[in-house]
Design an enzyme around this catalytic site. Structure first.
Site, mmCIF file in Angstrom:
data_model
loop_
_atom_site.group_PDB
_atom_site.id
_atom_site.type_symbol
_atom_site.label_atom_id
_atom_site.label_comp_id
_atom_site.label_asym_id
_atom_site.label_seq_id
_atom_site.Cartn_x
_atom_site.Cartn_y
_atom_site.Cartn_z
ATOM 1 C CE1 TYR A 1 -4.270 -2.084 4.943
ATOM 2 C CE2 TYR A 1 -3.438 -0.027 4.538
ATOM 3 C CZ TYR A 1 -3.994 -1.204 4.111
ATOM 4 O OH TYR A 1 -3.872 -1.324 2.621
ATOM 5 C CB SER B 1 -0.929 0.058 1.238
ATOM 6 O OG SER B 1 -1.474 1.156 1.497
HETATM 7 N N1 LIG Z 1 -8.820 0.007 -1.424
HETATM 8 C C1 LIG Z 1 -7.749 0.684 -1.292
HETATM 9 O O1 LIG Z 1 -7.814 1.938 -0.945
HETATM 10 C C2 LIG Z 1 -6.407 0.024 -1.006
HETATM 11 C C3 LIG Z 1 -5.044 0.686 -1.110
HETATM 12 C C4 LIG Z 1 -4.122 0.254 -0.844
HETATM 13 C C5 LIG Z 1 -3.910 -1.022 -0.712
HETATM 14 N N2 LIG Z 1 -5.040 -1.955 -0.647
HETATM 15 C C6 LIG Z 1 -4.625 -3.484 -0.495
HETATM 16 O O2 LIG Z 1 -5.106 -3.923 -1.746
HETATM 17 C C7 LIG Z 1 -5.634 -5.362 -1.268
HETATM 18 C C8 LIG Z 1 -6.946 -5.687 -1.989
HETATM 19 O O3 LIG Z 1 -7.872 -4.713 -1.189
HETATM 20 P P1 LIG Z 1 -9.098 -4.310 -2.005
HETATM 21 O O4 LIG Z 1 -8.984 -2.756 -2.144
HETATM 22 O O5 LIG Z 1 -9.292 -5.045 -3.181
HETATM 23 O O6 LIG Z 1 -10.297 -4.583 -0.941
HETATM 24 P P2 LIG Z 1 -11.627 -5.637 -0.762
HETATM 25 O O7 LIG Z 1 -11.803 -5.730 0.608
HETATM 26 O O8 LIG Z 1 -12.524 -5.296 -1.734
HETATM 27 O O9 LIG Z 1 -10.619 -6.867 -1.204
HETATM 28 C C9 LIG Z 1 -10.055 -7.936 -0.311
HETATM 29 C C10 LIG Z 1 -10.474 -9.137 -0.610
HETATM 30 O O10 LIG Z 1 -9.419 -10.010 0.338
HETATM 31 C C11 LIG Z 1 -10.364 -10.977 1.082
HETATM 32 N N3 LIG Z 1 -9.821 -11.406 2.414
HETATM 33 C C12 LIG Z 1 -9.873 -10.763 3.354
HETATM 34 N N4 LIG Z 1 -9.298 -11.428 4.444
HETATM 35 C C13 LIG Z 1 -8.951 -12.674 3.760
HETATM 36 C C14 LIG Z 1 -8.240 -13.585 4.342
HETATM 37 N N5 LIG Z 1 -7.971 -13.649 5.823
HETATM 38 N N6 LIG Z 1 -8.313 -14.753 3.538
HETATM 39 C C15 LIG Z 1 -8.698 -14.645 2.298
HETATM 40 N N7 LIG Z 1 -9.291 -13.736 1.886
HETATM 41 C C16 LIG Z 1 -9.221 -12.678 2.534
HETATM 42 C C17 LIG Z 1 -11.568 -10.215 1.086
HETATM 43 O O11 LIG Z 1 -12.675 -11.098 1.502
HETATM 44 C C18 LIG Z 1 -11.750 -9.509 0.020
HETATM 45 O O12 LIG Z 1 -12.631 -10.191 -1.246
HETATM 46 C C19 LIG Z 1 -5.499 -5.349 0.305
HETATM 47 O O13 LIG Z 1 -4.284 -6.037 0.564
HETATM 48 C C20 LIG Z 1 -5.401 -4.008 0.575
HETATM 49 O O14 LIG Z 1 -4.857 -3.785 1.950
HETATM 50 C C21 LIG Z 1 -6.175 -1.245 -0.981
#
Ligand SMILES: NC(=O)c1ccc[n+]([C@@H]2O[C@H](COP(=O)([O-])OP(=O)(O)OC[C@H]3O[C@@H](n4cnc5c(N)ncnc54)[C@H](O)[C@@H]3O)[C@@H](O)[C@H]2O)c1
Length: 271
Positions: A168, A155
């Site tokens: 986080y 991130s």
């Molecule tokens: N959305 C943002 O603004 C953002 C920014 C920077 C980084 N990220 C990172 O990107 C990645 C994807 O996030 P996203 O934005 O698609 O969010 P999201 O919540 O839509 O997707 C994350 C997915 O991971 C799954 N998940 C969570 N815990 C889990 C576990 N223990 N085992 C298996 N699956 C699990 C969830 O069910 C979900 O489908 C994450 O690592 C998040 O930290 C997101």
């Protein structure tokens, strides 16, 4: 666009929705078969809506629409045994694993003094150990193939701090060290390991009570909210913009990029 990942198999975590789903569709549209998993269930204290088995089924449908094969299971990245079994299933049914996208993660806004041991532990267990489990389950299969590419989703909070979530920020910084460490030891097997660092992304992570939770956590320290202002004229990326970078790193167009930490954040980390 077809062909750049023809003949490759990609193992992706968190594929039910958001960036994980988008990565699955993008890599499949470039020719890769997909092995993926998602917890599809709530995690304690997470303020946004959980992914569901129906979301996972929709990802399967969308990947199959590209003409590629997909194996998708409901599983938790904290369960190393389940990840090992799924990786083996991918190898048995699809022939091997070449690309790994360790994408699953959680994010719970909480000030330092509202962060409970459970919130802390879940970030370490899912965002850090879950990624380690993913690499440990798959790296032996990449070695078997003679090489591959591992892409770890950190991130912008892995390069600078993100306010109101020390847990986080800590977890995403840990992934920088993990990326460097795995890159150094797996390099001799022709395996590249890089991290991607999205800024804000338009996914269901922003749904449910997430915005209120952020506003509650920021009370009294609102000045910190200007951190992470992008240079470009919008606030959030679409998941497909992150997937384009993941596909680039997964492809043979980046044979000399490893141990890198690639921001996809419109400049957010600098503000
Ligand atoms: N959305 C943002 O603004 C953002 C920014 C920077 C980084 N990220 C990172 O990107 C990645 C994807 O996030 P996203 O934005 O698609 O969010 P999201 O919540 O839509 O997707 C994350 C997915 O991971 C799954 N998940 C969570 N815990 C889990 C576990 N223990 N085992 C298996 N699956 C699990 C969830 O069910 C979900 O489908 C994450 O690592 C998040 O930290 C997101």
């Amino acid at each position: 666009m077809t062909g750049r990942l023809e003949g490759k198999v990609a193992f992706i975590t968190g594929i039910a929705r958001g960036q994980g789903r988008s990565h699955a569709i993008r890599l499949a549209s470039e020719g890769a078969d997909i092995v993926g998993l998602d917890i599809c269930a709530p995690v304690d204290d997470v303020p946004y809506d959980p992914a569901t088995p129906e979301d996972l089924a929709e990802t399967v449908r969308l990947v199959e629409e590209t003409g590629r094969r997909i194996i998708a299971e409901q599983a938790d990245v904290r369960d190393a045994e389940a990840l090992g079994a799924l990786a083996q299933r991918g190898v048995d049914e699809l022939g091997g694993i070449d690309v790994v996208a360790a994408n699953a993660g959680i994010c719970i806004p909480a000030t330092w003094d509202a962060t409970t041991p459970r919130i802390w532990a879940n970030h370490m267990d899912i965002n850090v150990t879950g990624v380690w489990n993913t690499v440990m389950a798959t790296a032996p299969h990449l070695i078997q193939r003679g090489g591959g590419s591992i892409i770890i989703t950190s991130s912008y909070a892995g390069k600078k701090m993100q306010p109101w979530m020390i847990h986080y920020t800590t977890s995403k910084h840990a992934l920088v060290g993990m990326t460097r460490g795995f890159a150094s030891e797996l390099g001799r097997h022709n395996i590249r390991v890089n991290s991607v660092h999205p800024g804000g992304v338009n996914t269901p992570m922003g749904s449910g009570d997430m915005i209120n939770a952020l506003q509650r956590a920021s009370a009294g320290t609102e000045a910190l909210s200007t951190m992470g202002t992008p240079f470009l004229p919008k606030w959030v990326a679409e998941p497909e913009e992150i997937s384009a970078v993941v596909a680039f790193l997964a492809s043979d167009e980046t044979p000399w990029i490893t141990a890198e930490h690639i921001s996809v954040d419109g400049g957010q980390q600098h503000f």
